[in-house]
Write an enzyme that holds these catalytic residues in place. Structure first.
Site, PDB file in Angstrom:
ATOM      1  N   GLU A 130       0.835  -1.204   0.000  1.00  0.00           N
ATOM      2  CA  GLU A 130       0.000   0.000   0.000  1.00  0.00           C
ATOM      3  C   GLU A 130       0.870   1.255   0.000  1.00  0.00           C
ATOM      4  OE1 GLU A 130      -0.058  -2.583   1.991  1.00  0.00           O
ATOM      5  OE2 GLU A 130      -1.989  -2.947   2.934  1.00  0.00           O
TER       6      GLU A 130
ATOM      7  N   SER B  68      21.430 -43.356  -7.777  1.00  0.00           N
ATOM      8  CA  SER B  68      20.194 -42.600  -7.993  1.00  0.00           C
ATOM      9  C   SER B  68      20.432 -41.307  -8.762  1.00  0.00           C
ATOM     10  CB  SER B  68      19.544 -42.281  -6.641  1.00  0.00           C
ATOM     11  OG  SER B  68      20.406 -41.471  -5.873  1.00  0.00           O
TER      12      SER B  68
ATOM     13  N   PRO C  41      12.601 -41.216   1.861  1.00  0.00           N
ATOM     14  CA  PRO C  41      11.346 -41.960   1.931  1.00  0.00           C
ATOM     15  C   PRO C  41      10.859 -42.238   3.353  1.00  0.00           C
ATOM     16  CG  PRO C  41      13.133 -43.279   0.971  1.00  0.00           C
ATOM     17  CD  PRO C  41      13.637 -41.900   1.074  1.00  0.00           C
TER      18      PRO C  41
HETATM   19  N1  LIG Z   1      14.026 -39.790  -4.891  1.00  0.00           N
HETATM   20  C1  LIG Z   1      13.958 -38.830  -4.019  1.00  0.00           C
HETATM   21  O1  LIG Z   1      13.233 -37.857  -4.199  1.00  0.00           O
HETATM   22  C2  LIG Z   1      14.817 -38.903  -2.801  1.00  0.00           C
HETATM   23  C3  LIG Z   1      14.891 -37.807  -1.946  1.00  0.00           C
HETATM   24  C4  LIG Z   1      15.671 -37.904  -0.819  1.00  0.00           C
HETATM   25  C5  LIG Z   1      16.347 -39.112  -0.551  1.00  0.00           C
HETATM   26  N2  LIG Z   1      16.260 -40.139  -1.395  1.00  0.00           N
HETATM   27  C6  LIG Z   1      16.975 -41.399  -1.123  1.00  0.00           C
HETATM   28  O2  LIG Z   1      16.551 -41.867   0.140  1.00  0.00           O
HETATM   29  C7  LIG Z   1      17.583 -42.657   0.698  1.00  0.00           C
HETATM   30  C8  LIG Z   1      17.642 -42.411   2.188  1.00  0.00           C
HETATM   31  O3  LIG Z   1      16.392 -42.794   2.715  1.00  0.00           O
HETATM   32  P1  LIG Z   1      16.091 -42.928   4.255  1.00  0.00           P
HETATM   33  O4  LIG Z   1      14.650 -43.282   4.339  1.00  0.00           O
HETATM   34  O5  LIG Z   1      17.104 -43.784   4.884  1.00  0.00           O
HETATM   35  O6  LIG Z   1      16.411 -41.483   4.752  1.00  0.00           O
HETATM   36  P2  LIG Z   1      15.605 -40.230   5.313  1.00  0.00           P
HETATM   37  O7  LIG Z   1      14.141 -40.400   5.207  1.00  0.00           O
HETATM   38  O8  LIG Z   1      16.247 -39.040   4.706  1.00  0.00           O
HETATM   39  O9  LIG Z   1      16.060 -40.277   6.809  1.00  0.00           O
HETATM   40  C9  LIG Z   1      15.478 -41.196   7.667  1.00  0.00           C
HETATM   41  C10 LIG Z   1      16.036 -40.952   9.020  1.00  0.00           C
HETATM   42  O10 LIG Z   1      15.527 -39.722   9.532  1.00  0.00           O
HETATM   43  C11 LIG Z   1      15.656 -39.784  10.936  1.00  0.00           C
HETATM   44  N3  LIG Z   1      14.473 -39.286  11.605  1.00  0.00           N
HETATM   45  C12 LIG Z   1      14.486 -38.394  12.627  1.00  0.00           C
HETATM   46  N4  LIG Z   1      13.264 -38.216  13.097  1.00  0.00           N
HETATM   47  C13 LIG Z   1      12.437 -38.988  12.368  1.00  0.00           C
HETATM   48  C14 LIG Z   1      11.053 -39.232  12.425  1.00  0.00           C
HETATM   49  N5  LIG Z   1      10.253 -38.616  13.309  1.00  0.00           N
HETATM   50  N6  LIG Z   1      10.525 -40.116  11.565  1.00  0.00           N
HETATM   51  C15 LIG Z   1      11.296 -40.738  10.654  1.00  0.00           C
HETATM   52  N7  LIG Z   1      12.631 -40.547  10.554  1.00  0.00           N
HETATM   53  C16 LIG Z   1      13.195 -39.678  11.416  1.00  0.00           C
HETATM   54  C17 LIG Z   1      15.843 -41.249  11.300  1.00  0.00           C
HETATM   55  O11 LIG Z   1      17.181 -41.465  11.728  1.00  0.00           O
HETATM   56  P3  LIG Z   1      17.528 -41.144  13.266  1.00  0.00           P
HETATM   57  O12 LIG Z   1      16.542 -41.931  14.067  1.00  0.00           O
HETATM   58  O13 LIG Z   1      18.914 -41.534  13.444  1.00  0.00           O
HETATM   59  O14 LIG Z   1      17.315 -39.695  13.453  1.00  0.00           O
HETATM   60  C18 LIG Z   1      15.615 -41.987  10.004  1.00  0.00           C
HETATM   61  O15 LIG Z   1      16.346 -43.159   9.879  1.00  0.00           O
HETATM   62  C19 LIG Z   1      18.843 -42.266  -0.018  1.00  0.00           C
HETATM   63  O16 LIG Z   1      19.293 -43.384  -0.737  1.00  0.00           O
HETATM   64  C20 LIG Z   1      18.436 -41.162  -0.950  1.00  0.00           C
HETATM   65  O17 LIG Z   1      19.077 -41.272  -2.184  1.00  0.00           O
HETATM   66  C21 LIG Z   1      15.505 -40.072  -2.508  1.00  0.00           C
END
Ligand SMILES: NC(=O)c1ccc[n+]([C@@H]2O[C@H](COP(=O)([O-])OP(=O)(O)OC[C@H]3O[C@@H](n4cnc5c(N)ncnc54)[C@H](OP(=O)(O)O)[C@@H]3O)[C@@H](O)[C@H]2O)c1
Length: 353
Positions: free
Chosen positions: A56, A171, A285
């Protein structure tokens, strides 16, 4: 000069407001068009950055004396408080504006009350013109102000068969450069980018908003947040490179949920306290599954590549669904081809009960 209707002026004000997307946080985007008594445009403005002049005020400065007796058409109720700038309601009264047309009332208890102040000063106030359109242009800010935690967009990239990596873990890259450029533009519109520690350990992403062609950083960088219950982010992780602010959000600092991991509602509340209004959840994921299971995702942007892998991790893990009746139902609101890929935007449907 041609005179324009209030409705046309509001359409223009909404266009102007959109120019501030990504730079006004923690403030909203706002656009304003000032019409003189004959309906001619005598001033235009938008809020460009927090601390800068409100829409504004920019429009009034352009209009000068021609604002007297005119109509201010504004996408959000003019503020009524003195923050880093003075109240817009008083500025409109002082300029002698006769009518103010507002698309959406201000839900922020600190700043609202502008319409009442204007009416008390004898200014005619009309509310709701192109309200839905203006609401859509400000959805992240309005949603976060109404409920006290940020608007969450989950973004992912996958093949047509929903895989986020090949069986051997490779990836890079699933989607095209054009899609990745689009993601960097999306990062530039939010206040924070979130990733789980799993993604940081696997991919070591930078999570900055960059020009992918020359690697240069965007002027405004979102806060990088690693959701990391027990502080496993390596000291030399790229997210700690100093290119943008980073917060390693641990369960000790934020609070733990029932599973001992970072409590996600508490995390979002803490981000809201820090002025974060829009969040881009970039996965991976497992973290995305936890956000979806808790009903904390407002919008989904999926980049789908015309490729198949047949094996390998999926884009989403454990979203709290065990039977088809529990599926998280979505509504597709946009499908756009970006290079060879599709960008699909979907909104979760509200669950009954
Ligand atoms: N295609 C895509 O768009 C895309 C995007 C990103 C990643 N990725 C792929 O995903 C893979 C990794 O996947 P990921 O599932 O292991 O990793 P993530 O979802 O990035 O991380 C999972 C971690 O987050 C932590 N976390 C903390 N608080 C949480 C909560 N409340 N709920 C859930 N998790 C929590 C946990 O570890 P702590 O308990 O130790 O904290 C858990 O193991 C990689 O290979 C990457 O390349 C793909």
């Amino acid at each position: 000069m041609v005179s324009v209707s209030v409705d046309e002026a509001m359409r223009r004000a909404i266009e102007l407001a959109a120019r501030g997307l990504g730079t006004t946080s923690p403030n909203p985007v706002v656009g304003c068009v000032l019409l003189d008594e004959d309906g001619q445009v005598v001033g235009e403005g938008f809020h460009a950055y927090a601390g800068g002049p409100h829409a504004e005020i920019v429009a009034l400065a352009q209009a000068g004396r021609r604002a007297k007796g005119g109509t201010a058409v504004v996408t959000l109720e003019p503020c009524d408080h003195t923050g880093r700038t003075g109240p817009c309601s008083s500025a409109l009264v002082q300029a002698g504006v006769g009518r103010v047309v507002i698309a959406v009332p201000d839900p922020n208890p600190v700043a609202s009350g502008g319409a009442a102040t204007l009416r008390a000063a004898g200014v005619r106030v009309d509310l709701g013109v192109r309200g839905e359109e203006a609401e859509a242009g400000n959805v992240a800010w309005l949603t976060s102000m109404r409920r006290g935690w940020p608007y969450v967009i989950w973004k992912y990239a996958a093949t047509l068969d929903g895989r986020s990596a090949a069986d051997d873990g490779t990836s890079m890259w699933i989607t095209s450069e054009a899609a990745r450029i689009d993601v960097h533009a999306l990062r530039g519109t939010v206040d924070a980018v979130l990733a789980g520690v799993g993604t940081v350990l696997a991919d070591d992403p930078r999570l900055t908003a960059r020009n992918l062609r020359d690697g240069s950083l965007a002027i405004r960088q979102p806060l990088r947040v690693v959701v990391d219950s027990s502080g496993r982010t390596p000291a030399d992780a790229r997210v700690r490179d100093g290119a943008a602010r980073t917060w390693i959000a641990t369960a000790d600092e934020v609070g733990a949920g029932p599973d001992g991991r970072v409590d996600l509602p508490a995390l979002l509340a803490a981000l809201h306290q820090r002025g974060v209004r829009a969040v881009l959840l970039e996965g991976g994921p497992r973290l995305a599954g936890a956000f979806l299971a808790a009903g904390l995702v407002d919008k989904i942007v999926g980049y789908v590549a015309p490729r198949l892998l047949g094996a390998g991790p999926t884009a989403l893990v454990d979203a709290g669904v065990t039977t088809i009746a529990e599926a998280i139902d979505l509504e597709f609101v946009d499908v756009t081809q970006i290079g060879p890929d599709l960008r699909i935007t979907a909104l979760p449907r509200k669950r009954e009960g």
